[in-house]
Design a protein around this motif. Sequence first.
Motif, mmCIF file in Angstrom:
data_model
loop_
_atom_site.group_PDB
_atom_site.id
_atom_site.type_symbol
_atom_site.label_atom_id
_atom_site.label_comp_id
_atom_site.label_asym_id
_atom_site.label_seq_id
_atom_site.Cartn_x
_atom_site.Cartn_y
_atom_site.Cartn_z
ATOM 1 N N GLU A 284 0.821 -1.211 0.000
ATOM 2 C CA GLU A 284 0.000 0.000 0.000
ATOM 3 C C GLU A 284 0.855 1.261 0.000
ATOM 4 O OE1 GLU A 284 -3.225 -0.146 2.867
ATOM 5 O OE2 GLU A 284 -4.372 -1.360 1.442
ATOM 6 N N THR A 285 2.009 1.205 0.633
ATOM 7 C CA THR A 285 2.928 2.338 0.587
ATOM 8 C C THR A 285 3.395 2.567 -0.846
ATOM 9 O OG1 THR A 285 3.683 1.948 2.848
ATOM 10 C CG2 THR A 285 5.147 3.216 1.430
ATOM 11 N N LYS A 286 3.641 1.478 -1.555
ATOM 12 C CA LYS A 286 4.159 1.563 -2.915
ATOM 13 C C LYS A 286 3.076 1.846 -3.966
ATOM 14 C CE LYS A 286 7.766 -0.725 -4.217
ATOM 15 N NZ LYS A 286 8.763 -1.682 -4.542
ATOM 16 N N PHE A 287 1.896 1.202 -3.825
ATOM 17 C CA PHE A 287 0.892 1.244 -4.886
ATOM 18 C C PHE A 287 -0.393 1.961 -4.522
ATOM 19 C CE2 PHE A 287 3.253 -2.806 -5.468
ATOM 20 C CZ PHE A 287 3.933 -2.442 -6.612
ATOM 21 N N GLY A 288 -0.531 2.383 -3.263
ATOM 22 C CA GLY A 288 -1.784 3.003 -2.833
ATOM 23 C C GLY A 288 -2.697 1.970 -2.204
ATOM 24 N N LYS A 289 -3.841 2.433 -1.759
ATOM 25 C CA LYS A 289 -4.787 1.561 -1.062
ATOM 26 C C LYS A 289 -5.225 0.410 -1.962
ATOM 27 C CE LYS A 289 -8.591 1.918 2.033
ATOM 28 N NZ LYS A 289 -8.886 2.576 3.209
ATOM 29 N N LEU A 290 -4.992 -0.813 -1.525
ATOM 30 C CA LEU A 290 -5.263 -1.986 -2.354
ATOM 31 C C LEU A 290 -6.742 -2.126 -2.682
ATOM 32 C CD1 LEU A 290 -2.839 -4.638 -0.833
ATOM 33 C CD2 LEU A 290 -2.489 -3.137 -2.789
ATOM 34 N N SER A 291 -7.617 -1.735 -1.765
ATOM 35 C CA SER A 291 -9.057 -1.856 -2.023
ATOM 36 C C SER A 291 -9.515 -0.907 -3.129
ATOM 37 C CB SER A 291 -9.855 -1.584 -0.747
ATOM 38 O OG SER A 291 -9.610 -0.269 -0.287
ATOM 39 N N GLU A 292 -8.686 0.059 -3.459
ATOM 40 C CA GLU A 292 -9.031 1.001 -4.532
ATOM 41 C C GLU A 292 -8.270 0.712 -5.825
ATOM 42 O OE1 GLU A 292 -8.259 4.815 -2.759
ATOM 43 O OE2 GLU A 292 -9.840 4.541 -1.259
ATOM 44 N N ASN B 91 -8.986 -3.714 -10.955
ATOM 45 C CA ASN B 91 -8.680 -5.115 -11.293
ATOM 46 C C ASN B 91 -7.576 -5.212 -12.326
ATOM 47 O OD1 ASN B 91 -10.875 -5.513 -9.695
ATOM 48 N ND2 ASN B 91 -12.101 -6.565 -11.217
ATOM 49 N N SER B 92 -7.543 -4.281 -13.256
ATOM 50 C CA SER B 92 -6.549 -4.339 -14.332
ATOM 51 C C SER B 92 -5.119 -4.166 -13.815
ATOM 52 C CB SER B 92 -6.854 -3.274 -15.389
ATOM 53 O OG SER B 92 -6.836 -1.985 -14.793
ATOM 54 N N ASN B 93 -4.958 -3.726 -12.582
ATOM 55 C CA ASN B 93 -3.624 -3.530 -12.007
ATOM 56 C C ASN B 93 -3.236 -4.589 -10.982
ATOM 57 O OD1 ASN B 93 -3.232 -1.280 -13.547
ATOM 58 N ND2 ASN B 93 -3.637 0.181 -11.917
ATOM 59 N N TYR B 94 -4.050 -5.617 -10.802
ATOM 60 C CA TYR B 94 -3.736 -6.651 -9.815
ATOM 61 C C TYR B 94 -2.394 -7.311 -10.085
ATOM 62 C CZ TYR B 94 -8.410 -6.615 -7.698
ATOM 63 O OH TYR B 94 -9.553 -6.268 -7.038
ATOM 64 N N HIS B 95 -2.007 -7.386 -11.337
ATOM 65 C CA HIS B 95 -0.753 -8.063 -11.684
ATOM 66 C C HIS B 95 0.469 -7.398 -11.053
ATOM 67 C CE1 HIS B 95 -0.938 -4.795 -14.608
ATOM 68 N NE2 HIS B 95 0.371 -4.924 -14.711
#
Length: 197
Positions: free
Chosen positions: A164-172, A175-179
């Motif tokens: 989450e520090t690196k990519f932002g809040k995971l819940s937000e 889907n296209s960025n799950y990889h």
Amino acid sequence: MRSNRRKRRREELNIQRNDGIGERCLGNFPSSEELAMLDGKTFKEVTSNILGYRAKDILKLAKDVESGKIRLDEFEGLEDKDDMFHKFRQIRGFGPFASANAMMCVGYYHKVPVDTETIRHLKEVHGRTNCNKKTVTKDVEEIYNKYAPFQCLAYWSELLDSYETKFGKLSELPNSNYHIISGRLESFDITHSGISG
């Protein structure tokens, strides 16, 4: 009953079955019964880009559970966590990583599943620059044993915080960025050498 209690997002995964029933749509978390109904060729074709070499072992596991060859109720009676870990290791395809994950799923959190993502995390977050396949188990014990018997929960919590520090809040995260958080090291912007996914 399980499928009624949980809502499964269904993907368009239509599978031709060889039992004359026709097509069937499987959700993200199909039961062992659903998987065991599939033949090996169809299962491999449909899942090879998702499961890769694991497809064969997953299908065998589902068929063994449904046939009674693997009795899940035998796991319920085991109170010794080391006995349970050893029993998981007896199942084809269950190495230390899969067994540690399975242990977590049944409520034992003392084993951290270690892989290249764990090595990356220890290097990046804990400064263990010399961490590698040979030292990762010892490094994990040194860092997480203070959380016993919840070492795995501490690790996963810390790992998710770092994502989450690196990519932002995971819940937000769309889907296209799950990889980008799938554990594939090429998706991370790191320069540590000697790690491969």
